[in-house]
Write a protein that holds these residues in place. Structure first.
Motif, PDB file in Angstrom:
ATOM      1  N   MET A  53       0.834  -1.214   0.000  1.00  0.00           N
ATOM      2  CA  MET A  53       0.000   0.000   0.000  1.00  0.00           C
ATOM      3  C   MET A  53       0.861   1.254   0.000  1.00  0.00           C
ATOM      4  O   MET A  53       0.552   2.232  -0.700  1.00  0.00           O
ATOM      5  CB  MET A  53      -0.916  -0.004   1.229  1.00  0.00           C
ATOM      6  CG  MET A  53      -2.163  -0.843   1.073  1.00  0.00           C
ATOM      7  SD  MET A  53      -3.281  -0.621   2.484  1.00  0.00           S
ATOM      8  CE  MET A  53      -3.178  -2.234   3.216  1.00  0.00           C
ATOM      9  N   LEU A  67       0.777   4.132  -2.754  1.00  0.00           N
ATOM     10  CA  LEU A  67       0.504   5.516  -2.389  1.00  0.00           C
ATOM     11  C   LEU A  67       1.640   6.439  -2.819  1.00  0.00           C
ATOM     12  O   LEU A  67       1.410   7.586  -3.232  1.00  0.00           O
ATOM     13  CB  LEU A  67       0.282   5.621  -0.877  1.00  0.00           C
ATOM     14  CG  LEU A  67       0.081   7.023  -0.293  1.00  0.00           C
ATOM     15  CD1 LEU A  67      -1.182   7.663  -0.872  1.00  0.00           C
ATOM     16  CD2 LEU A  67      -0.027   6.950   1.231  1.00  0.00           C
ATOM     17  N   SER A  93       1.502   8.392  -5.987  1.00  0.00           N
ATOM     18  CA  SER A  93       0.656   9.581  -6.060  1.00  0.00           C
ATOM     19  C   SER A  93       1.093  10.656  -5.084  1.00  0.00           C
ATOM     20  O   SER A  93       0.865  11.845  -5.325  1.00  0.00           O
ATOM     21  CB  SER A  93      -0.803   9.206  -5.747  1.00  0.00           C
ATOM     22  OG  SER A  93      -1.242   8.190  -6.604  1.00  0.00           O
ATOM     23  N   ALA A  94       1.663  10.278  -3.978  1.00  0.00           N
ATOM     24  CA  ALA A  94       2.056  11.232  -2.943  1.00  0.00           C
ATOM     25  C   ALA A  94       3.392  10.791  -2.345  1.00  0.00           C
ATOM     26  O   ALA A  94       3.428  10.178  -1.272  1.00  0.00           O
ATOM     27  CB  ALA A  94       0.974  11.313  -1.867  1.00  0.00           C
ATOM     28  N   LEU A 125       4.322  11.859   1.319  1.00  0.00           N
ATOM     29  CA  LEU A 125       3.467  11.130   2.258  1.00  0.00           C
ATOM     30  C   LEU A 125       3.916   9.674   2.361  1.00  0.00           C
ATOM     31  O   LEU A 125       3.972   9.103   3.450  1.00  0.00           O
ATOM     32  CB  LEU A 125       2.009  11.213   1.794  1.00  0.00           C
ATOM     33  CG  LEU A 125       0.976  10.395   2.553  1.00  0.00           C
ATOM     34  CD1 LEU A 125       0.957  10.800   4.015  1.00  0.00           C
ATOM     35  CD2 LEU A 125      -0.410  10.583   1.935  1.00  0.00           C
ATOM     36  N   VAL A 173      -6.992  10.492  -5.935  1.00  0.00           N
ATOM     37  CA  VAL A 173      -5.841  10.377  -6.816  1.00  0.00           C
ATOM     38  C   VAL A 173      -5.476   8.892  -6.897  1.00  0.00           C
ATOM     39  O   VAL A 173      -5.046   8.300  -5.907  1.00  0.00           O
ATOM     40  CB  VAL A 173      -4.639  11.180  -6.295  1.00  0.00           C
ATOM     41  CG1 VAL A 173      -3.473  11.074  -7.274  1.00  0.00           C
ATOM     42  CG2 VAL A 173      -5.018  12.627  -6.063  1.00  0.00           C
ATOM     43  N   TRP A 195      -6.769   6.921  -4.113  1.00  0.00           N
ATOM     44  CA  TRP A 195      -6.474   7.384  -2.750  1.00  0.00           C
ATOM     45  C   TRP A 195      -7.223   8.675  -2.480  1.00  0.00           C
ATOM     46  O   TRP A 195      -7.170   9.606  -3.285  1.00  0.00           O
ATOM     47  CB  TRP A 195      -4.979   7.614  -2.563  1.00  0.00           C
ATOM     48  CG  TRP A 195      -4.180   6.345  -2.515  1.00  0.00           C
ATOM     49  CD1 TRP A 195      -3.519   5.770  -3.555  1.00  0.00           C
ATOM     50  CD2 TRP A 195      -3.961   5.508  -1.374  1.00  0.00           C
ATOM     51  NE1 TRP A 195      -2.911   4.608  -3.142  1.00  0.00           N
ATOM     52  CE2 TRP A 195      -3.162   4.426  -1.800  1.00  0.00           C
ATOM     53  CE3 TRP A 195      -4.368   5.561  -0.041  1.00  0.00           C
ATOM     54  CZ2 TRP A 195      -2.760   3.405  -0.938  1.00  0.00           C
ATOM     55  CZ3 TRP A 195      -3.974   4.545   0.819  1.00  0.00           C
ATOM     56  CH2 TRP A 195      -3.177   3.482   0.366  1.00  0.00           C
ATOM     57  N   ASP A 232      -1.106  16.516   0.484  1.00  0.00           N
ATOM     58  CA  ASP A 232      -0.415  15.230   0.651  1.00  0.00           C
ATOM     59  C   ASP A 232       0.622  15.017  -0.447  1.00  0.00           C
ATOM     60  O   ASP A 232       1.637  14.357  -0.245  1.00  0.00           O
ATOM     61  CB  ASP A 232      -1.420  14.079   0.586  1.00  0.00           C
ATOM     62  CG  ASP A 232      -2.237  13.971   1.859  1.00  0.00           C
ATOM     63  OD1 ASP A 232      -1.793  14.502   2.891  1.00  0.00           O
ATOM     64  OD2 ASP A 232      -3.315  13.354   1.803  1.00  0.00           O
ATOM     65  N   ARG A 233       0.344  15.572  -1.610  1.00  0.00           N
ATOM     66  CA  ARG A 233       1.234  15.330  -2.744  1.00  0.00           C
ATOM     67  C   ARG A 233       2.483  16.194  -2.676  1.00  0.00           C
ATOM     68  O   ARG A 233       3.408  16.002  -3.422  1.00  0.00           O
ATOM     69  CB  ARG A 233       0.484  15.586  -4.054  1.00  0.00           C
ATOM     70  CG  ARG A 233      -0.843  14.849  -4.121  1.00  0.00           C
ATOM     71  CD  ARG A 233      -1.453  14.942  -5.477  1.00  0.00           C
ATOM     72  NE  ARG A 233      -0.684  14.174  -6.454  1.00  0.00           N
ATOM     73  CZ  ARG A 233      -1.021  14.053  -7.718  1.00  0.00           C
ATOM     74  NH1 ARG A 233      -2.086  14.677  -8.167  1.00  0.00           N
ATOM     75  NH2 ARG A 233      -0.293  13.347  -8.546  1.00  0.00           N
ATOM     76  N   GLY A 285       3.681  15.769   2.426  1.00  0.00           N
ATOM     77  CA  GLY A 285       3.645  14.578   3.263  1.00  0.00           C
ATOM     78  C   GLY A 285       2.530  14.590   4.283  1.00  0.00           C
ATOM     79  O   GLY A 285       1.749  15.523   4.371  1.00  0.00           O
ATOM     80  N   PHE A 286       2.512  13.568   5.067  1.00  0.00           N
ATOM     81  CA  PHE A 286       1.448  13.259   6.000  1.00  0.00           C
ATOM     82  C   PHE A 286       1.640  14.093   7.271  1.00  0.00           C
ATOM     83  O   PHE A 286       2.606  13.909   7.993  1.00  0.00           O
ATOM     84  CB  PHE A 286       1.548  11.774   6.341  1.00  0.00           C
ATOM     85  CG  PHE A 286       0.295  11.159   6.840  1.00  0.00           C
ATOM     86  CD1 PHE A 286      -0.867  11.904   7.007  1.00  0.00           C
ATOM     87  CD2 PHE A 286       0.262   9.814   7.142  1.00  0.00           C
ATOM     88  CE1 PHE A 286      -2.007  11.318   7.460  1.00  0.00           C
ATOM     89  CE2 PHE A 286      -0.886   9.214   7.599  1.00  0.00           C
ATOM     90  CZ  PHE A 286      -2.026   9.972   7.759  1.00  0.00           C
TER      91      PHE A 286
END
Lengths: 491, 77
Positions: free
Chosen positions: A301, A305, A308-309, A312, B61, B64, B70-71, B74-75
Motif C-alpha cells: 500500500m 501511495l 501519487s504522494a 506522504l 488520486v 487514494w 499530501d502530494r 507529506g502526512f
C-alpha cells in the motif's frame, strides 16, 4: 416422531399446525409451538442428509447482475441452510425498521421492540455470544459495531434427538409441497408430492411456509397459479422486492491510530454509519469490514501511495519501520435497496416434480452504489480530518460511473424479500403477524418476509420472527383448541 | 446546503454565508479561531472543515482519498 410420506394423510388430521421447511425458520418455530402444547406436523422436502436429487430442485435462472447459482446458495435437507451457514449473528438496528429517507419503502410495519423479547432465545438457538454495545466514533458519523462470530450452529445436529423424541411433533422427510386447497378465506389442506408423482393431501388448522427466500415465493406463485389466485388473493407484491446483501471489497486503508476503529484488539473490525449519517448522505445501512493486513500488505500500500504522494509515502514508510502503521482491507456488506423490479418469477422450465423453476431478476441500483461509495468515503474523510490515515478506493468504485465487479464475493447468499411484510396488500404479501393478506390461516416464516434488510446477517432476525410467530399461533390456538389428551399415532 | 460531507456543500461559500446556512439547517458552530471554524449537524456529525481547508477539499488520486497537500508535503502527523 418420524412419519413416512405414505402415512401423511393418515396422521396429519391430528396436527394443528403444518410447517413446511425444517431450516432456521421452520425448526425453531416447530419446537417452540410443540413446547407450548401444540400438535405440529413438520414437513421437509429433503432427506436427513444432502442428496443431489433434492438439491437439484433449487436450480433456477438468474437474469441481471452476476450472481451465484441458486442451487448452491441454499441447502435442501433437514436443517436447511444452517448446514452450511457461517454462523454470523447481529440484530438489525432500530432504525432499520424505519423508513429511510433515500428509500422510504424500507419501513417495516413493526419496530425492533417487537423482536427484542425473542433475541435471547434466538441467540441461544444459534449459539450466539452476547454483543458489546455499538461505539460511536466521534467526528466520523460512523460507529463501531459487533457481530457474533462463533462456530455455526448446525440445527440438524443440535435438534435431531429432540425432533425424534418430542411428543406432539410429527416429522416427515421427502414431503415436497406442491399446492394448497382453499375454501373461502381458509387454506384447508396442503398437497405434497413425492418423486414418483404420488400425492398426499394434508389438512391442518394453520399452515406455515418456511422454505427459504426463493422457495417461499416460488411455491406461492405456483400454488396461486394452480388455484386461480385463491391462495394469495392479493398478489401484486408476490415475488417482488427480492433483496441480497451485496458483498464487495471496496479498497484498503492505512491507519496510524487503529484503536480509533477497533483494530487494536482484533484483526477484524466492523463499522457502520450512524442514523444521522444515513439521512444526511442519503444512503442505506452499510457494514464496513476492516481486515487487518500483514506488513507485506502495508508495504504494498505504501508503494502504491508513493506513486501519487511521494512525500506522504516516505513519511508512512518511516512509521511502518517503527511498527506505528496498520493496513486494512476494506470490505462492505450493505443494505440493498428494496426494488419492485428485483423479483422471483416462474420459469417455463420445470423441475423433477413438475413445478416451474424459479427465475430470479436481480440488479443492484444507483442507490446501492451510492451507499457503498459514500460510506467508504465517510471513513476516508474521517481519517483525513483526524490525520490518522488514508483510504484507497478500488478503481471501479473511484470511477464517476460505478460499475460493480462481476466476480468475487458478489453477495452474502442471503435470500430476502419476495413475500415482504407490510401494512397493505398493495405492496406486501403478509401482515405484521406474517399472515398472508386475505387468508386467515396461511403464514410465512423466514427472511422472505423482510421488507428491508439492514446490513446485519439475516439469520438471527428470521429466527426472532419465527419465535414471535410461534407466540402468535400459540395464542390463536389457545382460543380455538380442541379438547386435549388425544395421542398422536406413533408415540 | 450542508449535506453531511460539508466540503462540497460549502465550497466557495463565504464564512458569513456558511454560518447563515448552518443556522438554517439546525447546525451548531463549535469553535473558531486558530483551529478554524467547525460545525456539527443536527445529527451530531462534524461536517464543517475549517475555512482554510475549503480550498483543500479532498481529492481522489489513483483511488487514494488525499488532501492536495499530501502530494507536496507529506502526512501531517
Amino acid at each position: 416422531v418420524r412419519v413416512s410420506f405414505q402415512e401423511l394423510s393418515t396422521v396429519s388430521p391430528k396436527a394443528e399446525v403444518c410447517i413446511v421447511g425444517s431450516g432456521a425458520a421452520g425448526l425453531p418455530l416447530a419446537l417452540k409451538l410443540v413446547a407450548a402444547g401444540a400438535r405440529v406436523l413438520l414437513c421437509e422436502g429433503g432427506a436427513t442428509d444432502f442428496t443431489a436429487r433434492s438439491q437439484a430442485l433449487y436450480r433456477g435462472e438468474v437474469i441481471g447482475d452476476p450472481y451465484v447459482p441458486l442451487d448452491v446458495a441454499r441447502l435442501r435437507y433437514f436443517g436447511g441452510s444452517t448446514n452450511h451457514w457461517g454462523g454470523w449473528c447481529r440484530p438489525l438496528d432500530a432504525y432499520d425498521f424505519e423508513a429511510k429517507a433515500a428509500a422510504p419503502v424500507t419501513a417495516w410495519p413493526i419496530g425492533k421492540a417487537e423482536l427484542d423479547p425473542f433475541a435471547a432465545e434466538a441467540g441461544s438457538i444459534l449459539d450466539m455470544t452476547p454483543l458489546p454495545a455499538d461505539r460511536p466514533i466521534p467526528g466520523s458519523g460512523l460507529k463501531q459495531v459487533h457481530i457474533s462470530i462463533t462456530p455455526p450452529a448446525r440445527l440438524r445436529e443440535k435438534y435431531a434427538d429432540e425432533v425424534a423424541r418430542t411428543p406432539g411433533l410429527l416429522f416427515c422427510l421427502g414431503a415436497n409441497l406442491f399446492g394448497f386447497q382453499v375454501s373461502g378465506e381458509r387454506i384447508t389442506a396442503a398437497i405434497f408430492r413425492a418423486y414418483d408423482g404420488s400425492e398426499r393431501v394434508v389438512p391442518a388448522r394453520y399452515f406455515v411456509l418456511a422454505t427459504g427466500g426463493i422457495e417461499n415465493s416460488r411455491l406461492l406463485l405456483w400454488s396461486n397459479r394452480q388455484a386461480a389466485g385463491a391462495v394469495v388473493p392479493k398478489a401484486e407484491a408476490l415475488g417482488r422486492y427480492w433483496m441480497e446483501h451485496p458483498h464487495v471489497t471496496l479498497g484498503e486503508a492505512l491507519v496510524t491510530a487503529p484503536e480509533r476503529l477497533g483494530l487494536d484488539r482484533s484483526d477484524l473490525a466492523f463499522l457502520a454509519p450512524q442514523p444521522a449519517t444515513i439521512a444526511e448522505l442519503g444512503i442505506l445501512n452499510c457494514g464496513l469490514r476492516l481486515h487487518r493486513t500483514d506488513y507485506t500488505g502495508v508495504d504494498r500500500m505504501i508503494a502504491d501511495l508513493s506513486c501519487s504522494a511521494p512525500a506522504l509515502g516516505r513519511r508512512l514508510a518511516r512509521l511502518r519501520g517503527r511498527r506505528l502503521l496498520c493496513g486494512a482491507l476494506l470490505r462492505a456488506a450493505w443494505e440493498q435497496e428494496p426494488r419492485h423490479d428485483n423479483r422471483i418469477e416462474l420459469d417455463t422450465a420445470t423441475d423433477a416434480l413438475g413445478m416451474p423453476r424459479p427465475r430470479l431478476y436481480w440488479r443492484k441500483s444507483e442507490l446501492d452504489a451510492h451507499t457503498a461509495k459514500a460510506t467508504a468515503l465517510a471513513l476516508g474523510r474521517y481519517l483525513l480530518d483526524q490525520d490518522i490515515g488514508r483510504v484507497r478506493l478500488e478503481p471501479w468504485l473511484a470511477a464517476e460511473d460505478v460499475q460493480f465487479p462481476g466476480e468475487g464475493e458478489i453477495a452474502g447468499r442471503h435470500h430476502m424479500g419476495g413475500t415482504r411484510m407490510g401494512r397493505s396488500a398493495t405492496d406486501a404479501v403478509v401482515d405484521a403477524d406474517c399472515r398472508v393478506f386475505g387468508r386467515d390461516n396461511l403464514y410465512l416464516a423466514g427472511s422472505s418476509v423482510f421488507p428491508s434488510v439492514g446490513h446485519a446477517n439475516p439469520t438471527l432476525t428470521l429466527v426472532q420472527l419465527s419465535l414471535r410467530l410461534a407466540e402468535h399461533l400459540r395464542m390463536r390456538l389457545a382460543g380455538s383448541r380442541p379438547p386435549p389428551g388425544f395421542p398422536l399415532s406413533g408415540h | 446546503m450542508p449535506s453531511g460531507d460539508g466540503r462540497t456543500a460549502v465550497q466557495g461559500m463565504s464564512r458569513r454565508a456558511f454560518i447563515r446556512a448552518w443556522a438554517v439547517a439546525g447546525g451548531v458552530l463549535l469553535a473558531g479561531g486558530a483551529a478554524g471554524w467547525r460545525g456539527v449537524s443536527a445529527g451530531g456529525n462534524v461536517v464543517m472543515p475549517p475555512s482554510r481547508r475549503l480550498a483543500a477539499a479532498p481529492v481522489l488520486v489513483n483511488g487514494w482519498l488525499l488532501r492536495p497537500a499530501d502530494r507536496e508535503r507529506g502526512f501531517p502527523l
